[in-house]
Design an enzyme around this catalytic site. Structure first.
Site, short mmCIF file in Angstrom:
data_model
loop_
_atom_site.label_atom_id
_atom_site.label_comp_id
_atom_site.label_asym_id
_atom_site.label_seq_id
_atom_site.Cartn_x
_atom_site.Cartn_y
_atom_site.Cartn_z
N LYS A 198 1.86 8.65 14.66
CA LYS A 198 0.90 8.25 14.37
C LYS A 198 1.05 6.46 13.40
O LYS A 198 1.84 6.65 12.44
CB LYS A 198 0.25 8.87 12.62
N GLU A 274 9.70 8.18 2.92
CA GLU A 274 10.68 7.46 2.11
C GLU A 274 9.39 6.36 1.56
O GLU A 274 8.36 5.47 2.57
CB GLU A 274 10.67 6.14 3.17
N CYS A 309 9.58 -2.96 1.13
CA CYS A 309 9.33 -1.25 0.20
C CYS A 309 11.19 -1.71 -0.80
O CYS A 309 10.87 -1.15 -1.70
CB CYS A 309 9.70 -0.58 1.24
N GLU A 409 4.32 -1.23 -7.83
CA GLU A 409 4.27 -1.78 -6.86
C GLU A 409 3.15 -2.98 -6.51
O GLU A 409 2.38 -2.49 -5.80
CB GLU A 409 4.87 -0.92 -5.67
#
Ligand code: NAD
Length: 507
Positions: A198, A274, A309, A409
């Site tokens: 997906k 992750e 990331c 973040e």
């Protein structure tokens, strides 16, 4: 020999526009070896964020589409057409697959740039070659893995087999659409699983070509399926599905946490995540070469528009060289990361993935101003690029560790510089975070370097560099940065399970 990447790197922005005008591609679901729309016929628009233009529509799949894809994957798994294929035959398909990805570098590069506004140069230098490499690396492992025989009682033979899980659901983000899929597909397919991928709704395009090429490489239909759709519709249905054995997820902490809930609400499927980061780049006063450290620090935060990331978004700089660091960092960043047309090969910074992401990043800039950060450069939308979702590379200095910019973040090109007194102080700030993905330290002192590597709470540590590594390097985090490890041999254990076989000897 000239590589395909070198040939494509010769193109000008005008050449790419010319190619784009003739480029035909299909954004669809890909189930059981066939392109298909959503069963409902519903679609959503796919926007090129660098121009604001809609460049396609994707199927808005729901639970029924996911069900069809999962059933197709289960059928293929049970048939043994892939799961029981002789290891070297499976290896040959994956090698051919990797080769086809390289041969289609032009198409992959254009698709991810159209979807997410990243520079075409990044696609040719990073995303496409490293995606191909992921399949090569995991293909190489297929007939090298061994089971084991344990040293047990003479009355038995006890051996341990490593077997595939069955049907694996992969849910991936938009920041490296092709690469994030490849890091998970590599180990999942090499172990013999069937897969339902997906893609993120912002970047549905390259996954379709990828699945098509798997068939062209000789992969059986139904082994690699793609279901497009929104996270809370298609993504949720996949993670809740009773016939999916595992979810491999890359994305935000917020959504990553939901994967464990979905697993608990359904069939206790395995989950690896992750997730995000707030990686510290620590520059101590005894750094050997400040210019080198500055150069890495700049790339560490601004590469891929900061939508990375492991982005080194916290610059923890020792007091005695702090001012000089800020000055040199500013000069290098402003010269190197000038936002511009992603199809211009000289552009190193494209647009944010969407106008929504642009708004989010600008919101963090507003907050940094309100909380008393000192804006050194950037801090808004670059002039002349108002039509797209661009944000200027930005640096805030004198950021306090409790400010939002030092804690959350941003996932954009915004760096926070924080003064530190020395290693101990830096470690204390570095570890005061919910995240623990990556961290770097610059020092000539081996004791400091190794102390840092031992004590920093991060899954990936760099000493006197940033973002170096290859397929042998486990990629994953501590704490809320996730529990998975991509792209290393350890990844194989996440897409397989052990079976203990105890054979009684002697009647
Ligand atoms: P996101 O969490 O919003 O979305 C990731 C994927 O999850 C998408 O495919 C989305 O459609 C899907 N999704 C969203 N809601 C869902 C739900 N309720 N159920 C099931 N699926 C759902 O993340 P994003 O904005 O696409 O990506 C950015 C994030 O990814 C950042 O936090 C970044 O740090 C992280 N990331 C981590 C790594 C790593 O290796 N650790 C690598 C790349 C990106």
């Amino acid at each position: 020999m000239t590589t395909i990447y070198q040939t494509l790197a010769q193109r000008s922005a005008a050449d790419w526009q010319q190619r784009l005008s003739q480029f035909e591609y299909r954004i669809a679901n890909f189930i059981d070896g066939e392109h298909c729309p959503a069963l409902s016929g519903e679609t959503f628009e796919v926007v090129n964020p660098a121009t604001g233009n809609v460049h396609g529509t994707a199927p808005r799949s729901g639970a029924a589409d996911v069900d069809v894809a999962v059933n197709s994957a289960r059928r293929a798994f049970k048939s043994g057409s892939w799961s029981r294929l002789a290891p070297r035959d499976r290896m040959a398909v994956l090698y051919r697959f990797a080769q086809l990805i390289e041969e289609h570098a032009e198409a992959f590069a254009m698709l991810d740039v159209l979807d997410m506004g990243k520079p075409i140069t990044d696609m040719l230098e990073v995303d496409v070659p490293y995606s191909a490499l992921s399949f090569q690396f995991f293909a190489e492992t297929i007939d090298k893995l061994e089971g084991s025989v344990t040293n047990t009682t003479p009355e038995a033979l006890h051996y341990i087999l490593r077997q595939p899980l069955g049907v694996v659901g992969l849910i991936v983000p938009w920041n490296y659409p092709l690469l994030m899929a490849a890091w998970k597909l590599g180990p999942a397919l090499s172990m013999g699983n069937s897969v339902v991928l997906k893609p993120a709704e912002q970047s549905p395009s390259s996954a379709v070509l990828l699945a098509q090429l798997f068939i062209q490489a000789g992969g059986p239909a139904g082994v690699f399926n793609v279901v497009q759709g929104l996270g809370y519709e298609a993504g949720e249905a996949l993670a809740l599905h009773m016939n999916v054995d595992k979810i491999g997820f890359t994305g935000s902490v917020e959504v990553g946490k939901k994967m464990f809930i979905y697993a608990g609400q359904s069939n206790m499927k395995r989950v690896t995540t992750e997730c995000g980061g707030k990686s510290p780049q620590i520059i101590l006063a005894d750094v050997a070469d400040l210019d080198r450290a500055v150069s890495y620090a700049v790339n560490g935060i601004y590469a891929n528009q900061g939508e990375v990331c492991n982005a080194g978004s916290r610059l923890l700089v020792q007091d005695s060289l702090y001012d000089e660091f800020i000055e040199r960092f500013t000069t290098v960043a402003q010269a190197r990361y000038l936002p511009g047309d992603p199809f211009d090969p000289s552009t190193r910074m494209g647009s944010m993935v969407s106008f929504q992401q642009q708004k989010r990043v600008l919101g963090y800039i507003d907050k940094a101003n309100a909380e008393g950060g000192r804006l050194v450069f950037g801090g808004g939308v670059p002039k002349g690029l108002e039509h797209g979702a661009f944000v200027s590379p930005t640096l805030y200095a004198d950021v306090a560790p409790e400010m939002t910019l030092a804690r959350e973040e941003v996932f954009g090109p915004v760096a926070a510089a924080i003064r530190v007194q020395g290693l101990e102080h830096a470690l204390q700030i570095a570890n005061d975070s919910i995240y623990g993905l990556a961290a770097s330290v610059w020092t000539q002192n081996i004791d400091k370097a190794l102390t840092f590597a031992r004590d920093v709470e991060a899954g990936i540590v760099w000493v006197n560099c940033f973002d170096h590594g290859d397929m042998t390097q486990p990629w994953g985090g501590f704490k809320q940065s996730g529990n998975g490890r991509d792209r290393c041999l350890e990844a194989l254990t996440q897409y397989s399970q052990t079976k203990s076989v105890w054979v009684h000897l002697g009647g």
